[in-house]
Design a protein around this motif. Structure first.
Motif, PDB file in Angstrom:
ATOM      1  N   ARG A 178       0.828  -1.214   0.000  1.00 53.62           N
ATOM      2  CA  ARG A 178       0.000   0.000   0.000  1.00 53.62           C
ATOM      3  C   ARG A 178       0.864   1.268   0.000  1.00 53.62           C
ATOM      4  NH1 ARG A 178      -4.420  -1.886   4.588  1.00 53.62           N
ATOM      5  NH2 ARG A 178      -5.240  -3.674   3.422  1.00 53.62           N
ATOM      6  N   GLY A 179       1.896   1.206  -0.815  1.00 48.86           N
ATOM      7  CA  GLY A 179       2.758   2.364  -0.967  1.00 48.86           C
ATOM      8  C   GLY A 179       3.816   2.514   0.105  1.00 48.86           C
ATOM      9  N   GLU A 180       3.819   1.618   1.079  1.00 52.49           N
ATOM     10  CA  GLU A 180       4.808   1.697   2.167  1.00 52.49           C
ATOM     11  C   GLU A 180       5.705   0.463   2.131  1.00 52.49           C
ATOM     12  OE1 GLU A 180       4.966   1.846   7.071  1.00 52.49           O
ATOM     13  OE2 GLU A 180       3.045   1.940   6.002  1.00 52.49           O
ATOM     14  N   ARG A 181       7.032   0.681   2.169  1.00 54.51           N
ATOM     15  CA  ARG A 181       7.973  -0.450   2.137  1.00 54.51           C
ATOM     16  C   ARG A 181       8.140  -1.028   3.532  1.00 54.51           C
ATOM     17  NH1 ARG A 181      10.732  -2.867  -1.440  1.00 54.51           N
ATOM     18  NH2 ARG A 181      10.188  -1.293  -3.016  1.00 54.51           N
ATOM     19  N   LYS A 182       7.836  -2.307   3.652  1.00 54.25           N
ATOM     20  CA  LYS A 182       7.925  -2.987   4.940  1.00 54.25           C
ATOM     21  C   LYS A 182       8.991  -4.081   4.896  1.00 54.25           C
ATOM     22  CE  LYS A 182       3.203  -2.206   6.510  1.00 54.25           C
ATOM     23  NZ  LYS A 182       1.987  -2.833   7.084  1.00 54.25           N
ATOM     24  N   ARG A 183       9.589  -4.319   6.044  1.00 51.61           N
ATOM     25  CA  ARG A 183      10.633  -5.342   6.174  1.00 51.61           C
ATOM     26  C   ARG A 183      10.029  -6.619   6.748  1.00 51.61           C
ATOM     27  NH1 ARG A 183      16.696  -5.197   7.977  1.00 51.61           N
ATOM     28  NH2 ARG A 183      16.941  -7.164   9.095  1.00 51.61           N
ATOM     29  N   TYR A 184      10.361  -7.740   6.133  1.00 50.00           N
ATOM     30  CA  TYR A 184       9.896  -9.046   6.591  1.00 50.00           C
ATOM     31  C   TYR A 184      11.115  -9.920   6.894  1.00 50.00           C
ATOM     32  CZ  TYR A 184       5.277  -7.726   4.851  1.00 50.00           C
ATOM     33  OH  TYR A 184       4.082  -7.084   4.640  1.00 50.00           O
ATOM     34  N   GLU A 185      11.069 -10.600   8.020  1.00 49.07           N
ATOM     35  CA  GLU A 185      12.164 -11.499   8.414  1.00 49.07           C
ATOM     36  C   GLU A 185      11.652 -12.932   8.484  1.00 49.07           C
ATOM     37  OE1 GLU A 185      13.667 -10.081  12.118  1.00 49.07           O
ATOM     38  OE2 GLU A 185      14.762  -8.403  11.200  1.00 49.07           O
ATOM     39  N   TYR A 186      12.507 -13.859   8.120  1.00 49.27           N
ATOM     40  CA  TYR A 186      12.133 -15.267   8.217  1.00 49.27           C
ATOM     41  C   TYR A 186      13.394 -16.105   8.445  1.00 49.27           C
ATOM     42  CZ  TYR A 186      13.583 -15.194   3.279  1.00 49.27           C
ATOM     43  OH  TYR A 186      14.288 -15.023   2.116  1.00 49.27           O
ATOM     44  N   PRO A 187      13.294 -17.136   9.300  1.00 48.70           N
ATOM     45  CA  PRO A 187      14.466 -17.973   9.600  1.00 48.70           C
ATOM     46  C   PRO A 187      14.673 -19.040   8.532  1.00 48.70           C
ATOM     47  CG  PRO A 187      12.605 -18.701  10.892  1.00 48.70           C
ATOM     48  CD  PRO A 187      12.132 -17.505  10.107  1.00 48.70           C
ATOM     49  N   ARG A 188      15.891 -19.503   8.445  1.00 48.71           N
ATOM     50  CA  ARG A 188      16.201 -20.643   7.589  1.00 48.71           C
ATOM     51  C   ARG A 188      17.449 -21.328   8.139  1.00 48.71           C
ATOM     52  NH1 ARG A 188      17.510 -18.232   1.741  1.00 48.71           N
ATOM     53  NH2 ARG A 188      17.171 -20.405   1.186  1.00 48.71           N
ATOM     54  N   TYR A 189      17.648 -22.559   7.735  1.00 48.09           N
ATOM     55  CA  TYR A 189      18.814 -23.339   8.148  1.00 48.09           C
ATOM     56  C   TYR A 189      19.718 -23.570   6.948  1.00 48.09           C
ATOM     57  CZ  TYR A 189      16.740 -24.511  12.693  1.00 48.09           C
ATOM     58  OH  TYR A 189      16.207 -24.450  13.960  1.00 48.09           O
ATOM     59  N   PHE A 190      21.032 -23.547   7.203  1.00 52.72           N
ATOM     60  CA  PHE A 190      22.024 -23.887   6.192  1.00 52.72           C
ATOM     61  C   PHE A 190      22.936 -24.985   6.719  1.00 52.72           C
ATOM     62  CE2 PHE A 190      21.244 -19.598   4.385  1.00 52.72           C
ATOM     63  CZ  PHE A 190      21.116 -19.955   3.050  1.00 52.72           C
ATOM     64  N   PHE A 191      23.361 -25.848   5.812  1.00 48.92           N
ATOM     65  CA  PHE A 191      24.403 -26.831   6.112  1.00 48.92           C
ATOM     66  C   PHE A 191      25.407 -26.787   4.973  1.00 48.92           C
ATOM     67  CE2 PHE A 191      26.188 -31.141   5.674  1.00 48.92           C
ATOM     68  CZ  PHE A 191      26.792 -31.264   6.913  1.00 48.92           C
ATOM     69  N   THR A 192      26.676 -26.658   5.313  1.00 42.38           N
ATOM     70  CA  THR A 192      27.732 -26.530   4.308  1.00 42.38           C
ATOM     71  C   THR A 192      28.835 -27.540   4.582  1.00 42.38           C
ATOM     72  OG1 THR A 192      27.290 -24.154   4.130  1.00 42.38           O
ATOM     73  CG2 THR A 192      29.362 -24.941   3.219  1.00 42.38           C
ATOM     74  N   ASN A 193      29.150 -28.350   3.592  1.00 42.26           N
ATOM     75  CA  ASN A 193      30.224 -29.332   3.731  1.00 42.26           C
ATOM     76  C   ASN A 193      30.754 -29.671   2.342  1.00 42.26           C
ATOM     77  OD1 ASN A 193      31.543 -32.087   4.132  1.00 42.26           O
ATOM     78  ND2 ASN A 193      31.003 -31.564   6.226  1.00 42.26           N
ATOM     79  N   LYS A 194      32.072 -29.800   2.224  1.00 39.91           N
ATOM     80  CA  LYS A 194      32.675 -30.080   0.926  1.00 39.91           C
ATOM     81  C   LYS A 194      32.451 -31.518   0.461  1.00 39.91           C
ATOM     82  CE  LYS A 194      36.436 -26.680   0.934  1.00 39.91           C
ATOM     83  NZ  LYS A 194      37.904 -26.513   0.841  1.00 39.91           N
ATOM     84  N   SER A 195      32.145 -32.421   1.403  1.00 44.32           N
ATOM     85  CA  SER A 195      31.981 -33.825   1.058  1.00 44.32           C
ATOM     86  C   SER A 195      30.605 -34.091   0.466  1.00 44.32           C
ATOM     87  CB  SER A 195      32.192 -34.700   2.301  1.00 44.32           C
ATOM     88  OG  SER A 195      31.775 -36.022   2.061  1.00 44.32           O
ATOM     89  N   ASP A 196      30.560 -34.590  -0.771  1.00 47.72           N
ATOM     90  CA  ASP A 196      29.279 -34.974  -1.376  1.00 47.72           C
ATOM     91  C   ASP A 196      28.591 -36.045  -0.547  1.00 47.72           C
ATOM     92  OD1 ASP A 196      29.880 -33.229  -3.447  1.00 47.72           O
ATOM     93  OD2 ASP A 196      30.619 -34.795  -4.791  1.00 47.72           O
ATOM     94  N   ASP A 197      29.385 -36.978  -0.009  1.00 48.13           N
ATOM     95  CA  ASP A 197      28.812 -38.087   0.760  1.00 48.13           C
ATOM     96  C   ASP A 197      28.172 -37.595   2.051  1.00 48.13           C
ATOM     97  OD1 ASP A 197      29.680 -39.897  -1.151  1.00 48.13           O
ATOM     98  OD2 ASP A 197      31.565 -40.329  -0.118  1.00 48.13           O
ATOM     99  N   ILE A 198      28.841 -36.679   2.746  1.00 45.79           N
ATOM    100  CA  ILE A 198      28.297 -36.182   4.010  1.00 45.79           C
ATOM    101  C   ILE A 198      27.052 -35.340   3.763  1.00 45.79           C
ATOM    102  CG2 ILE A 198      28.761 -34.703   6.015  1.00 45.79           C
ATOM    103  CD1 ILE A 198      31.662 -35.672   5.903  1.00 45.79           C
ATOM    104  N   ARG A 199      27.071 -34.523   2.707  1.00 41.44           N
ATOM    105  CA  ARG A 199      25.864 -33.755   2.384  1.00 41.44           C
ATOM    106  C   ARG A 199      24.696 -34.677   2.065  1.00 41.44           C
ATOM    107  NH1 ARG A 199      29.261 -30.943  -0.891  1.00 41.44           N
ATOM    108  NH2 ARG A 199      28.118 -31.634  -2.759  1.00 41.44           N
ATOM    109  N   LYS A 200      24.981 -35.793   1.386  1.00 39.96           N
ATOM    110  CA  LYS A 200      23.903 -36.734   1.053  1.00 39.96           C
ATOM    111  C   LYS A 200      23.372 -37.424   2.311  1.00 39.96           C
ATOM    112  CE  LYS A 200      22.542 -40.316  -2.237  1.00 39.96           C
ATOM    113  NZ  LYS A 200      21.697 -41.028  -1.292  1.00 39.96           N
ATOM    114  N   LEU A 201      24.247 -37.761   3.240  1.00 42.60           N
ATOM    115  CA  LEU A 201      23.786 -38.336   4.503  1.00 42.60           C
ATOM    116  C   LEU A 201      22.859 -37.362   5.213  1.00 42.60           C
ATOM    117  CD1 LEU A 201      27.096 -39.941   5.845  1.00 42.60           C
ATOM    118  CD2 LEU A 201      25.048 -41.168   5.104  1.00 42.60           C
TER     119      LEU A 201
END
Length: 258
Positions: free
Chosen positions: A192-215
């Protein structure tokens, strides 16, 4: 070699205020031996050769399968096993100083895996290494091997997979505590013409191993968590959990680091 009672008697005298020289004269034990007992990392009676559930005539699961599932996640993310002296191995799991609760949880999980072994915390820059010595750590973690994990195959033994299947959230929590995080994303939207901020949580997992990411992703799927893969350049190193229902599941069973 001095028996256990002799060592206890000498250390008791030192604790009572007698000098090492005085105790040496009273007991006939060399001062070098007394000094070495005072500097040792493990307490008297510590048994590196305590019975191993994986090495017996009939192999059995670790004493606390749920705790082991969590520890397995920590090990796959930030753990390593190194050969020490006389066939003993050291298990080390790096934990950032920023998360003291995580350090305590890691130390408790290591202790539950080998109740007869001492667990110590070795301070390094920005982190602590939760460390324990045992001849049997390779029995608990057959993924142990030379080189970095992402440069070799990582698969679970059938008995490990059974534990993960029975305690999937503990495994997921261990992986998140090692190589994952919970963050708050935000965006803005014109309403409605006003810019509002929205926040939302998320999870990340980072690993170089394809096998560990698949597990990790296979276990997420097994518990009903939706996930996507995000690439860093050309490498699919990140797994993201962003859908509201899936984040709610993760919050209920994992939550942020502490």
């Amino acid at each position: 070699m001095y028996d256990l009672d002799t060592r206890k008697r000498a250390l008791t005298l030192v604790a009572q205020g007698f000098s090492q020289n005085s105790v040496s004269k009273q007991t006939g034990i060399s001062r070098a031996a007394i000094r070495s007992w005072l500097k040792r990392l493990e307490p008297l009676g510590y048994n590196r050769a305590a019975e191993c559930p994986r090495c017996g005539d009939t192999a059995s699961p670790p004493p606390d399968p749920a705790s082991y599932s969590y520890l397995l996640g920590l090990y796959l993310g930030d753990g390593c096993i190194s050969s020490a002296k006389r066939g003993v191995y050291s298990l080390r799991i790096a934990c950032a100083d920023a998360w003291p609760g995580l350090i305590d949880a890691c130390a408790e999980a290591v202790q539950r895996a080998r109740p007869a072994n001492k667990v110590c915390r070795v301070q390094s820059q920005g982190c602590q290494y939760v460390t324990s010595f045992s001849k049997h750590w390779p029995c608990f973690f057959p993924q142990h091997g030379p080189g970095k994990k992402h440069n070799r195959e990582i698969t679970l033994e059938p008995w490990q997979q059974q534990i993960v299947d029975a305690h999937p959230w503990d495994f997921i929590r261990g992986l998140i505590h090692s190589d994952g995080c919970r963050i708050i994303n935000w965006t803005t939207r014109l309403v409605r013409g006003e810019r509002k901020r929205y926040e939302y949580p998320r999870y990340f997992f980072t690993n170089k191993s394809d096998d560990i990411r698949k597990l990790f992703s296979d276990t997420l799927t097994a518990v009903g968590v939706e996930w996507t893969t995000l690439s860093r350049g050309s490498d699919p190193l990140n797994i993201s959990v962003a859908r509201r229902a899936s984040v709610a599941l993760m919050d209920a069973h994992v939550g942020p680091k502490y």
